[in-house]
Structure formats: structure tokens, C-alpha cells
Design a protein around this motif. Sequence first.
Motif, PDB file in Angstrom:
ATOM      1  N   ALA A 125       0.838  -1.207   0.000  1.00 36.50           N
ATOM      2  CA  ALA A 125       0.000   0.000   0.000  1.00 36.50           C
ATOM      3  C   ALA A 125       0.875   1.261   0.000  1.00 36.50           C
ATOM      4  O   ALA A 125       0.616   2.202  -0.753  1.00 36.50           O
ATOM      5  N   ALA A 126       1.920   1.256   0.809  1.00 33.46           N
ATOM      6  CA  ALA A 126       2.739   2.464   0.940  1.00 33.46           C
ATOM      7  C   ALA A 126       3.678   2.666  -0.245  1.00 33.46           C
ATOM      8  O   ALA A 126       3.761   3.749  -0.820  1.00 33.46           O
ATOM      9  N   GLU A 127       4.398   1.615  -0.613  1.00 31.18           N
ATOM     10  CA  GLU A 127       5.483   1.766  -1.585  1.00 31.18           C
ATOM     11  C   GLU A 127       5.053   1.568  -3.036  1.00 31.18           C
ATOM     12  O   GLU A 127       5.680   2.071  -3.943  1.00 31.18           O
ATOM     13  N   ILE A 128       4.002   0.801  -3.231  1.00 28.12           N
ATOM     14  CA  ILE A 128       3.631   0.497  -4.612  1.00 28.12           C
ATOM     15  C   ILE A 128       2.354   1.241  -5.004  1.00 28.12           C
ATOM     16  O   ILE A 128       2.335   1.969  -5.977  1.00 28.12           O
ATOM     17  N   LEU A 129       1.297   1.110  -4.207  1.00 27.54           N
ATOM     18  CA  LEU A 129       0.085   1.875  -4.515  1.00 27.54           C
ATOM     19  C   LEU A 129       0.352   3.364  -4.369  1.00 27.54           C
ATOM     20  O   LEU A 129      -0.170   4.167  -5.131  1.00 27.54           O
ATOM     21  N   GLY A 130       1.188   3.694  -3.393  1.00 27.25           N
ATOM     22  CA  GLY A 130       1.468   5.108  -3.136  1.00 27.25           C
ATOM     23  C   GLY A 130       2.430   5.722  -4.157  1.00 27.25           C
ATOM     24  O   GLY A 130       2.604   6.922  -4.188  1.00 27.25           O
ATOM     25  N   ALA A 131       3.048   4.899  -4.992  1.00 22.56           N
ATOM     26  CA  ALA A 131       4.068   5.431  -5.922  1.00 22.56           C
ATOM     27  C   ALA A 131       3.431   6.125  -7.127  1.00 22.56           C
ATOM     28  O   ALA A 131       2.336   5.822  -7.506  1.00 22.56           O
TER      29      ALA A 131
END
Length: 80
Positions: free
Chosen positions: A74-80
Motif C-alpha cells: 500500500a505504501a510503496e507500490i500503490l502510493g508510488a
Amino acid sequence: MIEVSVCIGSSCHLKGAYNIIQAFQQMIEENGLHDQIEFKASFCMRQCQNPGVAVSVGRQVHYLAPEDARRFFAAEILGA
Ligand code: FES
């Protein structure tokens, strides 16, 4: 296209790589990201000494515990 690889070498396998793969696949499915993420398994990334399973996102390598997989995605991939 974001390239995401999870190490499935023997050390990472023992640390729970399979569970991370499952969690990522689920999140790719839930978010309909098949055409935006190139998801692969990789052989030993020569990071066995680090705690956690080696996961690369683009060129950056991270070390993940299986229980952190969804939060990481969620943080590193969706948020990118
Ligand atoms: S087995 Fe994953 S870095 Fe070596």
C-alpha cells in the motif's frame, strides 16, 4: 509500469517469500493493477544476510517480513 520482484531463493523462501507473493498477488487483483505492475519472482538477490525477504521495486531493494507485505504494498507500490 512498475517492476516488482520477490526473491524466492532458499533463504528468502524460509523467511516467508511465498506469503509475500500471495499478498502482493491479492493486492494486484483487488486493485486491478495487472497492466501497471510487472510482478516477478527472482532467484537469490545476494542479500541473504539482511533480515527479511528481499523485494525489489524498480531498482530499490527492500527487506520485508511477510506480515508487513500488505502495508508495504500500500505504501510503496500503490502510493508510488
Ligand atoms: S535468497 Fe533471497 S537474497 Fe538470497
